[in-house]
Design an enzyme around this catalytic site. Structure first.
Site, PDB file in Angstrom:
ATOM      1  N   CYS A 111       0.848  -1.200   0.000  1.00 53.59           N
ATOM      2  CA  CYS A 111       0.000   0.000   0.000  1.00 53.59           C
ATOM      3  C   CYS A 111       0.880   1.247   0.000  1.00 53.59           C
ATOM      4  O   CYS A 111       1.757   1.395   0.850  1.00 53.59           O
ATOM      5  CB  CYS A 111      -0.896  -0.023   1.233  1.00 53.59           C
ATOM      6  SG  CYS A 111      -1.702   1.548   1.576  1.00 53.59           S
ATOM      7  N   GLU A 112       0.651   2.140  -0.941  1.00 55.37           N
ATOM      8  CA  GLU A 112       1.510   3.318  -1.049  1.00 55.37           C
ATOM      9  C   GLU A 112       1.202   4.370   0.025  1.00 55.37           C
ATOM     10  O   GLU A 112       1.941   5.341   0.169  1.00 55.37           O
ATOM     11  CB  GLU A 112       1.402   3.947  -2.443  1.00 55.37           C
ATOM     12  CG  GLU A 112       0.098   4.623  -2.753  1.00 55.37           C
ATOM     13  CD  GLU A 112       0.086   5.237  -4.147  1.00 55.37           C
ATOM     14  OE1 GLU A 112      -0.570   6.276  -4.315  1.00 55.37           O
ATOM     15  OE2 GLU A 112       0.726   4.690  -5.069  1.00 55.37           O
ATOM     16  N   HIS A 113       0.134   4.173   0.784  1.00 56.44           N
ATOM     17  CA  HIS A 113      -0.226   5.145   1.807  1.00 56.44           C
ATOM     18  C   HIS A 113       0.453   4.876   3.148  1.00 56.44           C
ATOM     19  O   HIS A 113       0.745   5.815   3.897  1.00 56.44           O
ATOM     20  CB  HIS A 113      -1.747   5.166   2.010  1.00 56.44           C
ATOM     21  CG  HIS A 113      -2.493   5.516   0.770  1.00 56.44           C
ATOM     22  ND1 HIS A 113      -3.422   4.673   0.191  1.00 56.44           N
ATOM     23  CD2 HIS A 113      -2.424   6.598  -0.033  1.00 56.44           C
ATOM     24  CE1 HIS A 113      -3.901   5.244  -0.897  1.00 56.44           C
ATOM     25  NE2 HIS A 113      -3.309   6.412  -1.060  1.00 56.44           N
ATOM     26  N   HIS A 114       0.669   3.581   3.464  1.00 50.58           N
ATOM     27  CA  HIS A 114       1.278   3.237   4.748  1.00 50.58           C
ATOM     28  C   HIS A 114       2.468   2.291   4.601  1.00 50.58           C
ATOM     29  O   HIS A 114       3.081   1.910   5.597  1.00 50.58           O
ATOM     30  CB  HIS A 114       0.242   2.581   5.661  1.00 50.58           C
ATOM     31  CG  HIS A 114      -0.876   3.500   6.053  1.00 50.58           C
ATOM     32  ND1 HIS A 114      -2.077   3.548   5.373  1.00 50.58           N
ATOM     33  CD2 HIS A 114      -0.969   4.434   7.037  1.00 50.58           C
ATOM     34  CE1 HIS A 114      -2.869   4.452   5.927  1.00 50.58           C
ATOM     35  NE2 HIS A 114      -2.222   5.006   6.931  1.00 50.58           N
ATOM     36  N   GLN A 152      -4.925  -0.645  -5.073  1.00 52.87           N
ATOM     37  CA  GLN A 152      -5.437  -1.833  -5.755  1.00 52.87           C
ATOM     38  C   GLN A 152      -6.169  -1.496  -7.048  1.00 52.87           C
ATOM     39  O   GLN A 152      -6.076  -2.244  -8.036  1.00 52.87           O
ATOM     40  CB  GLN A 152      -6.354  -2.609  -4.805  1.00 52.87           C
ATOM     41  CG  GLN A 152      -6.766  -3.975  -5.341  1.00 52.87           C
ATOM     42  CD  GLN A 152      -7.499  -4.789  -4.299  1.00 52.87           C
ATOM     43  OE1 GLN A 152      -7.139  -4.786  -3.129  1.00 52.87           O
ATOM     44  NE2 GLN A 152      -8.545  -5.490  -4.707  1.00 52.87           N
ATOM     45  N   HIS A 180      -5.679  -5.776   2.910  1.00 50.03           N
ATOM     46  CA  HIS A 180      -4.763  -4.663   3.102  1.00 50.03           C
ATOM     47  C   HIS A 180      -4.387  -4.606   4.577  1.00 50.03           C
ATOM     48  O   HIS A 180      -5.261  -4.366   5.427  1.00 50.03           O
ATOM     49  CB  HIS A 180      -5.417  -3.343   2.677  1.00 50.03           C
ATOM     50  CG  HIS A 180      -5.700  -3.260   1.211  1.00 50.03           C
ATOM     51  ND1 HIS A 180      -5.192  -2.241   0.418  1.00 50.03           N
ATOM     52  CD2 HIS A 180      -6.422  -4.041   0.376  1.00 50.03           C
ATOM     53  CE1 HIS A 180      -5.596  -2.411  -0.828  1.00 50.03           C
ATOM     54  NE2 HIS A 180      -6.349  -3.498  -0.874  1.00 50.03           N
ATOM     55  N   CYS A 182      -2.919  -2.397   6.124  1.00 50.11           N
ATOM     56  CA  CYS A 182      -3.144  -1.075   6.705  1.00 50.11           C
ATOM     57  C   CYS A 182      -4.565  -0.968   7.243  1.00 50.11           C
ATOM     58  O   CYS A 182      -4.850  -0.107   8.085  1.00 50.11           O
ATOM     59  CB  CYS A 182      -2.867   0.031   5.681  1.00 50.11           C
ATOM     60  SG  CYS A 182      -3.674  -0.212   4.105  1.00 50.11           S
TER      61      CYS A 182
END
Length: 223
Positions: A111-114, A152, A180, A182
């Site tokens: 996940c590119e956010h976390h 995704q 995910h 996260c």
């Protein structure tokens, strides 16, 4: 009034993508992998030290180097265009005209956010327009685009678009069902939930064709 940092947190916590392409800088490959590993190694060392970890401990001594190599060579290796698989196609000499489904392809992404894992399965299908692709190439395409900081929805689209170009047909579909971490291990901590995304091109936009694909995916594979 929401400030920029709060806005960025909101995007990340809600898993919103800001681009259909991975946001990679133009100078991303101006330095070698070895140079990247050295830079990241120092950054990881700094993170661990800031957290209060004792890097003289035998268990932690090699962690910065291991993490740096893992980032560059493994889990983010799909950022490098030189590692893109050659999706060789062949003439459909046996005139197979029905859909081909490669299901239960393992997906390991991040996940590119976390920067936490995304783990799941991809189901990819196409209907030949005169060309066919080797089965393992479908798996390799999934792996290549998964090995990036991702969302995704984008991953699902990229897999379909890559095969559409390789096969010269719009008749390609992809469904991904993934967990995910996260979501499962932080924040709401819902360990049961998973995320399903789909991208249907060409004939797969037809309800009957789409239903046929979903029935194939449900089939139990026995050995």
């Amino acid at each position: 009034m929401i400030n920029n940092e709060e806005f960025q947190d909101e995007i990340g916590n809600n898993h919103i993508s800001t681009s259909a392409k991975n946001p990679v800088r133009k100078d991303a490959f101006d330095i070698s992998d070895d140079e990247k590993i050295e830079k990241i190694k120092k950054d990881v060392q700094n993170i661990l030290l800031t957290l209060g970890m004792d890097l003289t401990d035998d268990s932690l001594k090699g962690t910065p180097n291991r993490v740096a190599k893992m980032f560059v060579k493994e889990i983010f290796g799909g950022l490098n265009p030189n590692k893109k698989p050659n999706a060789s196609t062949f003439e459909n000499n046996y005139k197979y005209g029905e859909m081909l489904v490669e299901k239960n392809i393992t997906v390991y992404s991040t996940c590119e956010h976390h920067l936490l894992p995304i783990i799941g399965r991809a189901h990819v299908a196409y209907i030949s327009n005169g060309r066919v692709v080797g089965l393992s190439k479908i798996n390799r395409i999934v792996e290549f685009y998964a090995k990036r900081p991702q969302v995704q929805e984008r991953l699902t689209m990229q897999i379909v678009q890559e095969l559409q170009v390789a096969l010269g047909t719009e008749d390609v579909a992809c469904i991904i069902d993934a967990k995910h971490l996260c979501v499962n291990s932080r924040g709401i901590k819902d360990i049961e939930s998973s995320t399903v995304t789909s991208e249907f091109g060409g004939k797969f936009k037809n309800e009957q064709t789409r239903r046929e694909l979903l029935e194939y995916i449900k089939l139990e594979t026995k050995f």
